[in-house]
Design a protein around this motif. Structure first.
Motif, PDB file in Angstrom:
ATOM      1  N   ALA A 249       3.585   4.619  11.706  1.00  0.00           N
ATOM      2  CA  ALA A 249       3.677   3.386  10.913  1.00  0.00           C
ATOM      3  C   ALA A 249       3.587   2.156  11.807  1.00  0.00           C
ATOM      4  CB  ALA A 249       4.976   3.372  10.119  1.00  0.00           C
ATOM      5  N   PHE A 250       4.301   2.177  12.950  1.00  0.00           N
ATOM      6  CA  PHE A 250       4.294   1.026  13.844  1.00  0.00           C
ATOM      7  C   PHE A 250       2.956   0.877  14.565  1.00  0.00           C
ATOM      8  CE2 PHE A 250       8.761   0.919  13.087  1.00  0.00           C
ATOM      9  CZ  PHE A 250       9.171  -0.363  13.406  1.00  0.00           C
ATOM     10  N   ALA A 251       2.216   1.977  14.710  1.00  0.00           N
ATOM     11  CA  ALA A 251       0.921   1.923  15.392  1.00  0.00           C
ATOM     12  C   ALA A 251      -0.238   1.578  14.460  1.00  0.00           C
ATOM     13  CB  ALA A 251       0.639   3.274  16.068  1.00  0.00           C
ATOM     14  N   SER A 252       0.005   1.534  13.162  1.00  0.00           N
ATOM     15  CA  SER A 252      -1.063   1.303  12.186  1.00  0.00           C
ATOM     16  C   SER A 252      -1.449  -0.173  12.120  1.00  0.00           C
ATOM     17  CB  SER A 252      -0.623   1.786  10.796  1.00  0.00           C
ATOM     18  OG  SER A 252      -1.563   1.406   9.819  1.00  0.00           O
ATOM     19  N   LEU A 253      -2.702  -0.470  12.420  1.00  0.00           N
ATOM     20  CA  LEU A 253      -3.187  -1.852  12.318  1.00  0.00           C
ATOM     21  C   LEU A 253      -3.138  -2.336  10.875  1.00  0.00           C
ATOM     22  CD1 LEU A 253      -6.251  -1.786  14.756  1.00  0.00           C
ATOM     23  CD2 LEU A 253      -3.967  -2.735  15.161  1.00  0.00           C
ATOM     24  N   ARG A 254      -3.308  -1.401   9.946  1.00  0.00           N
ATOM     25  CA  ARG A 254      -3.283  -1.778   8.535  1.00  0.00           C
ATOM     26  C   ARG A 254      -1.892  -2.267   8.120  1.00  0.00           C
ATOM     27  NH1 ARG A 254      -5.875   2.742   6.359  1.00  0.00           N
ATOM     28  NH2 ARG A 254      -7.780   1.857   7.209  1.00  0.00           N
ATOM     29  N   VAL A 255      -0.840  -1.653   8.656  1.00  0.00           N
ATOM     30  CA  VAL A 255       0.522  -2.112   8.376  1.00  0.00           C
ATOM     31  C   VAL A 255       0.712  -3.536   8.883  1.00  0.00           C
ATOM     32  CG1 VAL A 255       2.951  -1.782   9.007  1.00  0.00           C
ATOM     33  CG2 VAL A 255       1.584   0.177   8.309  1.00  0.00           C
ATOM     34  N   TRP A 256       0.232  -3.815  10.088  1.00  0.00           N
ATOM     35  CA  TRP A 256       0.390  -5.153  10.653  1.00  0.00           C
ATOM     36  C   TRP A 256      -0.428  -6.190   9.876  1.00  0.00           C
ATOM     37  CZ3 TRP A 256       4.142  -6.137  14.042  1.00  0.00           C
ATOM     38  CH2 TRP A 256       4.689  -5.066  14.736  1.00  0.00           C
ATOM     39  N   LEU A 257      -1.619  -5.800   9.409  1.00  0.00           N
ATOM     40  CA  LEU A 257      -2.414  -6.718   8.592  1.00  0.00           C
ATOM     41  C   LEU A 257      -1.699  -7.044   7.289  1.00  0.00           C
ATOM     42  CD1 LEU A 257      -4.979  -8.296   7.927  1.00  0.00           C
ATOM     43  CD2 LEU A 257      -5.994  -6.164   7.082  1.00  0.00           C
ATOM     44  N   LEU A 258      -1.129  -6.034   6.648  1.00  0.00           N
ATOM     45  CA  LEU A 258      -0.366  -6.279   5.418  1.00  0.00           C
ATOM     46  C   LEU A 258       0.836  -7.172   5.695  1.00  0.00           C
ATOM     47  CD1 LEU A 258      -0.483  -2.739   3.762  1.00  0.00           C
ATOM     48  CD2 LEU A 258      -1.619  -4.804   2.947  1.00  0.00           C
ATOM     49  N   GLY A 375       6.927   9.403   3.491  1.00  0.00           N
ATOM     50  CA  GLY A 375       8.140   9.826   4.171  1.00  0.00           C
ATOM     51  C   GLY A 375       8.740   8.736   5.027  1.00  0.00           C
ATOM     52  N   ARG A 376       9.120   9.085   6.272  1.00  0.00           N
ATOM     53  CA  ARG A 376       9.733   8.105   7.166  1.00  0.00           C
ATOM     54  C   ARG A 376       8.754   7.000   7.545  1.00  0.00           C
ATOM     55  NH1 ARG A 376      14.463   8.913   9.419  1.00  0.00           N
ATOM     56  NH2 ARG A 376      13.939   7.933  11.411  1.00  0.00           N
ATOM     57  N   ALA A 377       7.457   7.315   7.543  1.00  0.00           N
ATOM     58  CA  ALA A 377       6.462   6.272   7.799  1.00  0.00           C
ATOM     59  C   ALA A 377       6.489   5.232   6.688  1.00  0.00           C
ATOM     60  CB  ALA A 377       5.069   6.891   7.907  1.00  0.00           C
ATOM     61  N   ALA A 378       6.674   5.669   5.440  1.00  0.00           N
ATOM     62  CA  ALA A 378       6.768   4.721   4.323  1.00  0.00           C
ATOM     63  C   ALA A 378       8.021   3.867   4.452  1.00  0.00           C
ATOM     64  CB  ALA A 378       6.760   5.477   2.995  1.00  0.00           C
ATOM     65  N   ALA A 379       9.146   4.505   4.799  1.00  0.00           N
ATOM     66  CA  ALA A 379      10.396   3.752   4.954  1.00  0.00           C
ATOM     67  C   ALA A 379      10.251   2.690   6.037  1.00  0.00           C
ATOM     68  CB  ALA A 379      11.543   4.702   5.291  1.00  0.00           C
ATOM     69  N   ALA A 380       9.690   3.082   7.185  1.00  0.00           N
ATOM     70  CA  ALA A 380       9.555   2.145   8.298  1.00  0.00           C
ATOM     71  C   ALA A 380       8.452   1.117   8.039  1.00  0.00           C
ATOM     72  CB  ALA A 380       9.263   2.902   9.588  1.00  0.00           C
ATOM     73  N   GLY A 381       7.305   1.582   7.515  1.00  0.00           N
ATOM     74  CA  GLY A 381       6.174   0.682   7.314  1.00  0.00           C
ATOM     75  C   GLY A 381       6.444  -0.378   6.265  1.00  0.00           C
ATOM     76  N   ILE A 382       7.019   0.022   5.129  1.00  0.00           N
ATOM     77  CA  ILE A 382       7.341  -0.938   4.074  1.00  0.00           C
ATOM     78  C   ILE A 382       8.349  -1.962   4.581  1.00  0.00           C
ATOM     79  CG2 ILE A 382       8.490  -1.177   1.830  1.00  0.00           C
ATOM     80  CD1 ILE A 382       7.196   1.514   1.056  1.00  0.00           C
ATOM     81  N   ALA A 383       9.350  -1.476   5.324  1.00  0.00           N
ATOM     82  CA  ALA A 383      10.359  -2.393   5.860  1.00  0.00           C
ATOM     83  C   ALA A 383       9.767  -3.315   6.914  1.00  0.00           C
ATOM     84  CB  ALA A 383      11.522  -1.596   6.452  1.00  0.00           C
ATOM     85  N   LEU A 384       8.849  -2.799   7.741  1.00  0.00           N
ATOM     86  CA  LEU A 384       8.218  -3.637   8.759  1.00  0.00           C
ATOM     87  C   LEU A 384       7.407  -4.753   8.117  1.00  0.00           C
ATOM     88  CD1 LEU A 384       7.453  -4.262  11.677  1.00  0.00           C
ATOM     89  CD2 LEU A 384       5.616  -2.567  11.490  1.00  0.00           C
ATOM     90  N   ILE A 385       6.654  -4.414   7.075  1.00  0.00           N
ATOM     91  CA  ILE A 385       5.875  -5.431   6.360  1.00  0.00           C
ATOM     92  C   ILE A 385       6.809  -6.494   5.777  1.00  0.00           C
ATOM     93  CG2 ILE A 385       4.391  -5.839   4.350  1.00  0.00           C
ATOM     94  CD1 ILE A 385       3.308  -2.936   4.859  1.00  0.00           C
TER      95      ILE A 385
END
Length: 438
Positions: A249-258, A375-385
């Protein structure tokens, strides 16, 4: 691009006959009204600082910069604890963690009534951000425990009704409290505002602890067959690609763009929420009660747009244009407002259009992260956004205060908000259709 827009508006992309509509209606009625009411309480505690400003600033002698920084410090605490909070929610369960969030933020919000110095103001706003961190992304994650991708636009919209509802209720209510309670027991209206609007959060926290199930399997009001059907729909929810770990999740460029897109959108949201009462006052309205009523009116119009846009996005399984077009409309409304800064009718009309369009973006926006996170990627990614978007809150409150102190006008800040919305819409259109349109 024109073909993409045509596809976005094509009813032929509608979802097939829904055999489980009644079951999902049952789930929605059990979960979403409570969560929406909780969000109303959360949002009241978050934005009442804008109404308190009309009395608090003069009483305590705070400058625009001090007030803007204090209001913005909420978002630093919020940002730092957003991801840890969401990971804890996934581990301990939504029921206990959401209840904890609500009870602690209610208690801290009530303590705002005791502020007398800038330092106290800064500390309590920072602690309030820590206490509330995780509620919004936690509910977004919780919705993914129940609904497959193509159902989430409408459900996100129902939950996010809490934003315009809180303004519809909170505007008139805050204006009335400031007026009616001023001087009661020797206390100014702004102290009563913080105290009275904190009580619902604590009460609702107890209600969450008693009523909210952690997930499908713990819902006592579902039969075994109903649980199986819901679980099967989630199991067969097709995603274009999936990240499952926190690292991914933290490495995803798409998460950072969102995160950047959400930051730009939220900058405009918080700019309107914190400064709209002041902007209406500058246009020539001097009654706190009338300012509250006008603020509520600007949010009432957003209710239908928010739900209709979410439903349209689900029906057509299209996300990008359902975010970009409302963002462009909101930019136009805010960008034109400086031309009519001394006309209260036109001011309220333009901000109502901007608020209507801006609110319509969010239920669709929050459907996108779970299309590639699980899963945990969703928990971390949504919170990071969500935590990145708090930068919008910091910038909206602080920069608007600084620009207003420097220019003695709100126009520069409003133009800044409009440009941010244009950028948000354009960046949204760079997201790949085959991933997000599901």
């Amino acid at each position: 691009m024109s073909q993409s827009l045509e596809n976005a508006l094509n009813p032929a992309l509608a979802v097939p006959q829904d055999d489980n509509a009644a079951l999902y209606a049952k789930v929605t009625w059990r979960l979403i009204p409570l969560l929406c009411i909780c969000y109303v309480a959360a949002y009241l505690d978050k934005i009442n600082i804008g109404f308190a400003k009309m009395q608090m600033q003069a009483d305590l002698g705070f400058s625009e910069t001090v007030y803007g920084l204090g209001a913005g410090l909420f978002f630093i605490g919020y940002m730092l604890f957003e991801v840890p909070s969401n990971l804890i929610l996934q581990r301990v369960g939504a029921r206990a963690w959401i209840a904890r969030i609500m009870i602690t933020w209610g208690a801290i919000s009530a303590c705002m009534m005791f502020v007398t110095t800038p330092t106290q103001f800064y500390i309590l706003r920072f602690l309030l951000g820590i206490a509330e961190a995780g509620f919004y992304p936690g509910v977004m994650l919780y919705i993914t425990f129940w609904y497959p991708t193509f159902r989430r636009g409408k459900i996100m919209a129902f939950f996010l009704l809490g934003i315009p509802l809180s303004s519809m209720i909170g505007g008139p209510l805050s204006g009335w409290i400031l007026t009616a309670f001023s001087g009661v027991h020797g206390m100014p209206g702004w102290q009563w505002l913080f105290l009275l609007e904190a009580i619902p959060s604590v009460v609702l926290g107890v209600a969450v602890l008693a009523c909210l199930p952690n997930g499908i399997q713990s819902a006592k009001w579902l039969s075994t067959d109903e649980k199986r059907i819901l679980a099967d729909e989630l199991e067969h929810d097709e995603l274009a690609q999936t990240h499952t770990s926190v690292r991914e999740a933290f490495a995803s460029l798409r998460v950072w763009l969102l995160g950047v897109i959400d930051t730009l959108l939220m900058l405009a949201v918080y700019g309107l929420n914190f400064w709209l009462p002041t902007l209406i006052k500058e246009s020539g309205v001097h009654s706190d009660l009338h300012i509250g009523l006008m603020t509520g009116l600007s949010s009432a119009l957003a209710v239908a747009a928010l739900v209709l846009n979410g439903m349209s996005s689900d029906r057509r399984r299209e996300r990008r244009w359902h975010i970009a077009v409302p963002a462009f409309v909101a930019a136009a409304g805010i960008g034109l407002s400086p031309l009519y800064s001394h006309d209260p009718v036109v001011t309220v009309l333009l901000f109502s259009i901007a608020n209507l369009a801006l609110m319509a973006t969010f239920p669709v926006f929050w459907c996108i992260p779970p299309t590639f996170l699980k899963g945990r990627a969703a928990a971390a990614g949504i919170a990071l956004i969500a935590s990145m978007s708090t930068l919008g809150g910091i910038a909206a409150t602080y920069l608007m205060g600084v620009l207003k102190d420097l220019t003695q006008s709100s126009q520069a800040g409003l133009i800044m908000f409009a440009v941010c919305l244009l950028l948000a819409g354009l960046l949204t259109l760079t997201l790949p259709r085959h991933v997000v349109n599901r």
